[in-house]
Scaffold this active site. Structure first.
Site, PDB file in Angstrom:
ATOM      1  N   GLU A  18       0.809  -1.221   0.000  1.00  0.00           N
ATOM      2  CA  GLU A  18       0.000   0.000   0.000  1.00  0.00           C
ATOM      3  C   GLU A  18       0.844   1.274   0.000  1.00  0.00           C
ATOM      4  O   GLU A  18       0.368   2.342   0.372  1.00  0.00           O
ATOM      5  CB  GLU A  18      -0.945  -0.037   1.202  1.00  0.00           C
ATOM      6  CG  GLU A  18      -1.945  -1.158   1.077  1.00  0.00           C
ATOM      7  CD  GLU A  18      -2.572  -1.536   2.399  1.00  0.00           C
ATOM      8  OE1 GLU A  18      -3.724  -1.190   2.617  1.00  0.00           O
ATOM      9  OE2 GLU A  18      -1.883  -2.156   3.228  1.00  0.00           O
ATOM     10  N   SER A 191      -6.175  -3.050   1.799  1.00  0.00           N
ATOM     11  CA  SER A 191      -6.458  -2.547   0.458  1.00  0.00           C
ATOM     12  C   SER A 191      -6.827  -3.653  -0.526  1.00  0.00           C
ATOM     13  O   SER A 191      -6.592  -3.547  -1.718  1.00  0.00           O
ATOM     14  CB  SER A 191      -5.279  -1.742  -0.098  1.00  0.00           C
ATOM     15  OG  SER A 191      -5.140  -0.545   0.625  1.00  0.00           O
ATOM     16  N   TYR A 260      -8.542   2.536  -5.347  1.00  0.00           N
ATOM     17  CA  TYR A 260      -7.532   3.568  -5.565  1.00  0.00           C
ATOM     18  C   TYR A 260      -7.239   3.910  -7.012  1.00  0.00           C
ATOM     19  O   TYR A 260      -6.624   4.924  -7.287  1.00  0.00           O
ATOM     20  CB  TYR A 260      -6.207   3.142  -4.919  1.00  0.00           C
ATOM     21  CG  TYR A 260      -6.379   2.831  -3.468  1.00  0.00           C
ATOM     22  CD1 TYR A 260      -6.723   3.850  -2.576  1.00  0.00           C
ATOM     23  CD2 TYR A 260      -6.233   1.549  -2.986  1.00  0.00           C
ATOM     24  CE1 TYR A 260      -6.901   3.574  -1.243  1.00  0.00           C
ATOM     25  CE2 TYR A 260      -6.411   1.264  -1.650  1.00  0.00           C
ATOM     26  CZ  TYR A 260      -6.746   2.285  -0.786  1.00  0.00           C
ATOM     27  OH  TYR A 260      -6.929   2.014   0.536  1.00  0.00           O
ATOM     28  N   ARG A 299     -11.224   3.259  11.216  1.00  0.00           N
ATOM     29  CA  ARG A 299     -12.451   3.091  10.427  1.00  0.00           C
ATOM     30  C   ARG A 299     -12.898   1.656  10.637  1.00  0.00           C
ATOM     31  O   ARG A 299     -12.112   0.729  10.475  1.00  0.00           O
ATOM     32  CB  ARG A 299     -12.175   3.353   8.942  1.00  0.00           C
ATOM     33  CG  ARG A 299     -13.450   3.650   8.140  1.00  0.00           C
ATOM     34  CD  ARG A 299     -13.209   3.593   6.653  1.00  0.00           C
ATOM     35  NE  ARG A 299     -12.919   2.237   6.259  1.00  0.00           N
ATOM     36  CZ  ARG A 299     -11.867   1.876   5.507  1.00  0.00           C
ATOM     37  NH1 ARG A 299     -11.030   2.750   5.063  1.00  0.00           N
ATOM     38  NH2 ARG A 299     -11.691   0.609   5.208  1.00  0.00           N
ATOM     39  N   ASP A 301     -15.407  -1.385   9.642  1.00  0.00           N
ATOM     40  CA  ASP A 301     -16.178  -1.794   8.460  1.00  0.00           C
ATOM     41  C   ASP A 301     -17.100  -2.972   8.772  1.00  0.00           C
ATOM     42  O   ASP A 301     -16.694  -3.926   9.440  1.00  0.00           O
ATOM     43  CB  ASP A 301     -15.219  -2.206   7.333  1.00  0.00           C
ATOM     44  CG  ASP A 301     -14.290  -1.076   6.898  1.00  0.00           C
ATOM     45  OD1 ASP A 301     -14.538   0.086   7.283  1.00  0.00           O
ATOM     46  OD2 ASP A 301     -13.333  -1.365   6.156  1.00  0.00           O
ATOM     47  N   GLU A 315     -13.890  -5.635   9.541  1.00  0.00           N
ATOM     48  CA  GLU A 315     -12.516  -5.355   9.967  1.00  0.00           C
ATOM     49  C   GLU A 315     -12.417  -3.936  10.504  1.00  0.00           C
ATOM     50  O   GLU A 315     -13.303  -3.111  10.297  1.00  0.00           O
ATOM     51  CB  GLU A 315     -11.535  -5.523   8.802  1.00  0.00           C
ATOM     52  CG  GLU A 315     -11.823  -4.586   7.638  1.00  0.00           C
ATOM     53  CD  GLU A 315     -10.646  -4.431   6.697  1.00  0.00           C
ATOM     54  OE1 GLU A 315      -9.524  -4.806   7.067  1.00  0.00           O
ATOM     55  OE2 GLU A 315     -10.852  -3.910   5.600  1.00  0.00           O
ATOM     56  N   ASN A 317      -9.650  -0.688  10.562  1.00  0.00           N
ATOM     57  CA  ASN A 317      -8.414  -0.136   9.981  1.00  0.00           C
ATOM     58  C   ASN A 317      -7.923   0.981  10.878  1.00  0.00           C
ATOM     59  O   ASN A 317      -8.582   2.010  11.017  1.00  0.00           O
ATOM     60  CB  ASN A 317      -8.697   0.419   8.587  1.00  0.00           C
ATOM     61  CG  ASN A 317      -9.053  -0.692   7.617  1.00  0.00           C
ATOM     62  OD1 ASN A 317      -8.181  -1.369   7.097  1.00  0.00           O
ATOM     63  ND2 ASN A 317     -10.347  -0.910   7.416  1.00  0.00           N
ATOM     64  N   GLY A 321      -7.259   5.119   4.923  1.00  0.00           N
ATOM     65  CA  GLY A 321      -6.819   6.013   3.846  1.00  0.00           C
ATOM     66  C   GLY A 321      -7.290   7.442   4.070  1.00  0.00           C
ATOM     67  O   GLY A 321      -8.359   7.682   4.633  1.00  0.00           O
TER      68      GLY A 321
END
Ligand SMILES: Nc1ncnc2c1ncn2[C@@H]1O[C@H](COP(=O)(O)OP(=O)(O)O)[C@@H](O)[C@H]1O
Ligand SMILES: [Mg+2]
Length: 363
Positions: A18, A191, A260, A299, A301, A315, A317, A321
């Protein structure tokens, strides 16, 4: 002349798959950090692990944030990683009288997984985001699922295996247990790198091989048919949850290109749902943040299986991002926190945690 600003050291790039995402996130953060409050030291980590003061970026910053490219290059004057922090907190910052705060804007292994955080602990420097344990737990999908399960968070059915446990009969046994299709993922990645949706036993076999090329542990999950909901969490001891957002994947699932490259996916913010559902998923996000030892930001999810099991934790994070199309900053903007306020808050939280930990260790 002294400079009362905070010395904000932004670590970006890194050795994970990443790397590019991090370079884009860093460009965006540098653009948004208030130059009246922060003296920014950009430090790039190359793909092979070399550390450098990103001189081009520093020069561009001096001309104003408009001079920054959309994506930073993790190159410049080389510095020894072991000396980097003394260098950064000492010599480079000698004219700043404010504190130093490090922003490890590194996604994936060797950045988001507790390794860099451990180095920052040893250097005794405040940094943004989760500590060693929280970073490592959230990064490892197998461990995160175990901790989530132990704390009653609903999630998809899964199996976690280590490379040496995989036998020729494993794919068929997994299909027997979890059905088809299956999602196969390396435990330590992000990612969507190394993630495959496998629709046949043969495909499961290949997918396990792909995942094991990224990590020694692989996670295999039933495929959930549901919406993808994400929540931004911000805080230390009293974390807050943003409004939920929803990802509408452009591809068959939310893969790397979708995230991305081609911006094929779209986001709905806030995600359409009832007030009761919103309260429920926000509470689940805060619970995940707490049990996985989140700090600063994360974050969280979920999948939303409507008419079925409802919200399923997927998950967390710990360094989400921060690119222009990223959910984390967008969710806070929709919740009334601007991008630069977000940076100020993250820095404040880093300093608050550092002060608290120092008291705990008696220093
Ligand atoms: N069990 C699952 N059921 C359905 N879709 C999934 C499942 N696991 C992953 N996906 C899809 O794959 C994407 C990437 O998987 P994720 O677990 O979020 O890994 P990463 O850490 O790489 O983001 C998800 O955003 C989702 O689109
Ligand atoms: Mg994900």
């Amino acid at each position: 002349m002294t400079d009362p600003r905070i010395n904000l050291v932004v670590l970006f790039g890194g050795q994970s798959a990443e790397h590019d995402v991090s370079c884009t996130s860093a460009a965006h953060v540098l653009r948004a950090a208030d130059p009246a409050k922060y003296r920014i030291t950009p430090v790039g980590i190359s793909r092979d692990g070399g550390w450098a003061i990103a001189a081009d970026t520093q020069r561009a910053l001096a001309k104003g944030t408009d001079a920054l490219p959309g994506r930073l290059e993790a190159t410049g004057e080389a510095i020894e990683p072991s000396l980097a922090l003394t260098h950064i907190t000492g010599k480079l910052a000698s004219e700043v009288t404010g504190p130093t705060v490090v922003v490890p804007l590194l996604h994936g292994p060797l950045g988001e997984d507790g390794t860099v955080q451990g180095m920052l602990e040893l250097a005794n420097v405040p940094y943004v985001g989760a500590g060693v344990l929280g970073s490592a737990l959230a990064m490892d999908k197998a461990m995160a699922k175990q901790v989530a399960a132990a704390n009653g968070l609903p999630q998809a059915r899964y199996v976690a295996l280590r490379a040496h446990e995989v036998t020729p009969g494993t794919p068929a046994a997994l299909v027997h247990e979890l059905g088809l299709p299956l999602f196969v993922k390396p435990a330590n990645m992000g990612s969507s790198v190394g993630v495959t949706k496998a629709k046949t036993v043969e495909a499961v076999r290949d997918a396990i091989e792909v995942a094991l090329s990224y990590d020694e542990w692989v996670v295999i999950e039933e495929a959930v048919v549901g919406r993808e909901i994400e929540i931004a969490v911000l805080g230390n001891l009293e974390p807050r949850a943003s409004v939920p957002g929803e990802i509408l994947p452009g591809a068959e699932f939310y893969d790397y290109a979708d995230k991305y490259v081609d911006d094929g996916s779209r986001a709905l913010i806030p995600a359409p749902m009832t007030a009761a559902q919103m309260v429920e998923v926000q509470a689940l996000a805060l619970k995940a943040f707490t049990v996985l030892r989140g700090e600063g930001l994360s974050r969280v999810d979920f999948f939303f299986e409507e008419g079925g099991r409802g919200f399923l934790f997927n998950e967390m994070n710990t360094i989400p991002g921060f690119t222009p199309i990223s959910m984390y900053p967008k969710l806070w903007i929709a919740s009334g926190v601007s991008y630069s306020e977000l940076i100020d808050e993250l820095v404040r939280l880093a300093l608050e945690r550092h002060g608290r930990q120092r008291r705990n260790t008696g220093h």
